[in-house]
Design an enzyme around this catalytic site. Structure first.
Site, PDB file in Angstrom:
ATOM      1  N   HIS A   1      14.358  29.427 -13.297  1.00  0.00           N
ATOM      2  CA  HIS A   1      13.594  30.125 -14.145  1.00  0.00           C
ATOM      3  C   HIS A   1      12.206  30.443 -13.476  1.00  0.00           C
ATOM      4  O   HIS A   1      11.850  30.260 -12.513  1.00  0.00           O
ATOM      5  CB  HIS A   1      13.126  29.534 -15.273  1.00  0.00           C
ATOM      6  CG  HIS A   1      12.373  28.220 -15.260  1.00  0.00           C
ATOM      7  ND1 HIS A   1      12.943  27.147 -14.394  1.00  0.00           N
ATOM      8  CD2 HIS A   1      11.166  27.702 -15.641  1.00  0.00           C
ATOM      9  CE1 HIS A   1      11.908  26.237 -14.449  1.00  0.00           C
ATOM     10  NE2 HIS A   1      11.104  26.603 -15.274  1.00  0.00           N
TER      11      HIS A   1
ATOM     12  N   HIS B   1       9.006  30.194 -14.235  1.00  0.00           N
ATOM     13  CA  HIS B   1       7.544  29.477 -14.054  1.00  0.00           C
ATOM     14  C   HIS B   1       7.374  29.332 -12.512  1.00  0.00           C
ATOM     15  O   HIS B   1       8.216  29.148 -11.689  1.00  0.00           O
ATOM     16  CB  HIS B   1       8.032  27.980 -14.765  1.00  0.00           C
ATOM     17  CG  HIS B   1       7.838  28.145 -15.937  1.00  0.00           C
ATOM     18  ND1 HIS B   1       8.137  27.150 -17.114  1.00  0.00           N
ATOM     19  CD2 HIS B   1       7.105  29.026 -17.052  1.00  0.00           C
ATOM     20  CE1 HIS B   1       8.021  27.605 -18.098  1.00  0.00           C
ATOM     21  NE2 HIS B   1       7.175  28.490 -18.231  1.00  0.00           N
TER      22      HIS B   1
ATOM     23  N   ASP C   1       5.966  27.178 -10.801  1.00  0.00           N
ATOM     24  CA  ASP C   1       6.182  25.995  -9.735  1.00  0.00           C
ATOM     25  C   ASP C   1       7.689  26.118  -9.320  1.00  0.00           C
ATOM     26  O   ASP C   1       8.184  24.929  -8.653  1.00  0.00           O
ATOM     27  CB  ASP C   1       5.966  24.585 -10.468  1.00  0.00           C
ATOM     28  CG  ASP C   1       6.904  24.504 -12.068  1.00  0.00           C
ATOM     29  OD1 ASP C   1       7.082  25.524 -12.512  1.00  0.00           O
ATOM     30  OD2 ASP C   1       7.251  23.326 -12.157  1.00  0.00           O
ATOM     31  N   HIS C   2       8.487  27.171  -9.904  1.00  0.00           N
ATOM     32  CA  HIS C   2       9.824  27.278  -9.209  1.00  0.00           C
ATOM     33  C   HIS C   2      10.091  28.564  -8.524  1.00  0.00           C
ATOM     34  O   HIS C   2      11.008  28.777  -7.964  1.00  0.00           O
ATOM     35  CB  HIS C   2      10.849  27.207 -10.519  1.00  0.00           C
ATOM     36  CG  HIS C   2      10.771  25.994 -11.149  1.00  0.00           C
ATOM     37  ND1 HIS C   2      11.943  24.844 -11.197  1.00  0.00           N
ATOM     38  CD2 HIS C   2      10.009  25.398 -12.024  1.00  0.00           C
ATOM     39  CE1 HIS C   2      11.553  23.763 -11.973  1.00  0.00           C
ATOM     40  NE2 HIS C   2      10.493  24.115 -12.472  1.00  0.00           N
TER      41      HIS C   2
ATOM     42  N   HIS D   1      14.235  25.982 -22.783  1.00  0.00           N
ATOM     43  CA  HIS D   1      13.100  25.807 -22.164  1.00  0.00           C
ATOM     44  C   HIS D   1      12.284  26.866 -22.667  1.00  0.00           C
ATOM     45  O   HIS D   1      12.567  27.752 -23.417  1.00  0.00           O
ATOM     46  CB  HIS D   1      13.260  25.999 -20.636  1.00  0.00           C
ATOM     47  CG  HIS D   1      12.010  25.559 -19.846  1.00  0.00           C
ATOM     48  ND1 HIS D   1      11.563  24.469 -19.982  1.00  0.00           N
ATOM     49  CD2 HIS D   1      11.481  25.953 -18.800  1.00  0.00           C
ATOM     50  CE1 HIS D   1      10.465  24.336 -19.129  1.00  0.00           C
ATOM     51  NE2 HIS D   1      10.466  25.213 -18.380  1.00  0.00           N
TER      52      HIS D   1
ATOM     53  N   ASP E   1      14.531  23.388 -15.576  1.00  0.00           N
ATOM     54  CA  ASP E   1      13.994  22.856 -16.801  1.00  0.00           C
ATOM     55  C   ASP E   1      14.653  22.975 -17.803  1.00  0.00           C
ATOM     56  O   ASP E   1      14.989  24.168 -18.323  1.00  0.00           O
ATOM     57  CB  ASP E   1      12.384  23.329 -16.682  1.00  0.00           C
ATOM     58  CG  ASP E   1      11.377  23.004 -15.378  1.00  0.00           C
ATOM     59  OD1 ASP E   1      11.998  22.400 -14.477  1.00  0.00           O
ATOM     60  OD2 ASP E   1      10.195  23.171 -15.552  1.00  0.00           O
TER      61      ASP E   1
ATOM     62  N   HIS F   1      11.700  16.819 -10.316  1.00  0.00           N
ATOM     63  CA  HIS F   1      10.649  17.214 -11.512  1.00  0.00           C
ATOM     64  C   HIS F   1       9.911  16.230 -12.265  1.00  0.00           C
ATOM     65  O   HIS F   1       9.975  16.073 -13.322  1.00  0.00           O
ATOM     66  CB  HIS F   1      11.568  18.317 -12.375  1.00  0.00           C
ATOM     67  CG  HIS F   1      10.644  19.395 -13.022  1.00  0.00           C
ATOM     68  ND1 HIS F   1       9.872  19.037 -14.098  1.00  0.00           N
ATOM     69  CD2 HIS F   1      10.365  20.558 -12.424  1.00  0.00           C
ATOM     70  CE1 HIS F   1       9.291  20.260 -14.557  1.00  0.00           C
ATOM     71  NE2 HIS F   1       9.381  20.963 -13.398  1.00  0.00           N
TER      72      HIS F   1
HETATM   73 ZN   LIG Z   1       9.526  25.301 -16.373  1.00  0.00          ZN
HETATM   74 ZN   LIG Z   2       9.030  23.175 -13.702  1.00  0.00          ZN
END
Ligand SMILES: [Zn+2]
Ligand SMILES: [Zn+2]
Length: 308
Positions: free
Chosen positions: A63, A65, A67-68, A140, A211, A269
């Site tokens: 996804h 976001h 942090d990914h 999510h 996530d 995570h």
């Molecule tokens: Zn996320």
């Molecule tokens: Zn995340």
């Protein structure tokens, strides 16, 4: 098939855990490496391993976001700089193409290799002679996907004793028998492979989820996996928070592993709110429900073994 965890934190990097990225080494099988998510500084993490960026031929982004995702433009550029010229395919949710195009264009980055970007919709992503990869939308805050990697079943072992019994001694002929359904020997005898082969070796199945909130909809997707990789952003007692922020707890991940009859669960995570001394407790919470659980650390490695 080996998993190498490059980042096991949630949301923001900490000194102990970088943000999300997992490498699946299939060097032995097809001489490639697949990357799942590419949080910021993933390429720095790779420097601490034996992974060569030019060997990465597929990147799956669960996804969008940060942090990914935020490590992707840097990794793509470095792969080019380091002489990578083999094609690369990126799979990600809708919007991934725009993100990559804008990042590369605005920074004046030119790639030396062909890049294909495929935006996801649930179902089979691709299938070749060795692997089939499918994806499914999870629950999510933004569209987030899980990936199921299924290795094709392999032909069984030759029954050598049985072959020797009829006077066929080891040699190149064995390879020929294994590769063909029927062959004719030089003396005119016909050999049917099925009479001289053991049961097929079941391909390994790996489920890597982005996530997600805990939902029973994920059960059938991960069912019977040899390894399930699942987020555990929160501890058991923070279930309400997990729901609110579209994440899962240790025990919810473990319950999914149990309901889906997987062989092994790896948690990742992990929120930076949890200190080193909290980790044994988090692991215990999950193991109380699903004993074969491990908590991944940055640079943890796991061999995905065949089940017998
Ligand atoms: Zn996320
Ligand atoms: Zn995340």
């Amino acid at each position: 098939m080996e998993l190498i965890f490059l980042g096991t934190g949630a949301g923001v990097p900490s000194k102990e855990r970088n943000v999300s990225a997992i490498a699946l080494s299939i060097l032995e099988e097809v001489n490639n490496i697949w990357l799942f998510d590419c949080g910021e500084a993933t390429q720095h993490q790779i420097l601490h391993t034996s992974i060569k960026p030019r060997k990465i031929n597929k990147i799956f982004i669960t996804h969008l976001h940060g942090d990914h995702l935020f490590g992707l433009p840097g990794l793509l550029s470095s792969r080019s700089f380091q002489g990578g010229d083999s094609p690369l395919t990126i799979y990600g949710p809708k919007g991934i193409k725009q993100f990559i195009d804008v990042s590369l264009k605005a920074s004046g980055s030119h790639l030396t290799y062909p890049l294909e970007i495929i935006e996801l919709s649930s179902g089979i992503l691709f299938a070749d002679s060795q692997f089939e990869v499918s994806c499914q939308k999870l629950e999510h805050g933004v569209p987030s996907y899980g990936f199921r990697i299924k290795e094709k079943d392999k032909i069984g072992e030759l029954k050598v004793d049985k072959l020797k019994d009829i006077g066929i001694t080891p040699g190149p002929i064995y390879k020929k028998i294994k590769e063909h359904e029927t062959i004719e020997l030089s003396d005119g005898r016909i050999i049917h492979r099925k009479d001289f082969i053991g049961p097929p070796k079941k391909g390994r199945v790996l489920s890597i989820l982005g996530d997600t909130r805990s939902t029973s909809k994920n059960v059938s997707f991960i069912e019977d996996s040899d390894v399930l990789i699942h987020e555990a952003t929160f501890e058991d007692e923070a279930q309400e928070q997990a729901r609110k922020y579209f994440h899962s707890t240790t025990t919810e991940a473990a319950q999914l592993a149990k309901d889906g009859h997987v062989k092994k669960l790896i948690l990742t995570h992990i929120s930076s709110r949890y200190q080193k001394e909290d980790l044994p407790r988090l692991l215990k919470e999950a193991q109380a429900i699903f004993p074969n659980t491990t908590l991944a650390e940055d640079f943890s490695r796991f061999n995905v073994k065949y089940q017998h």
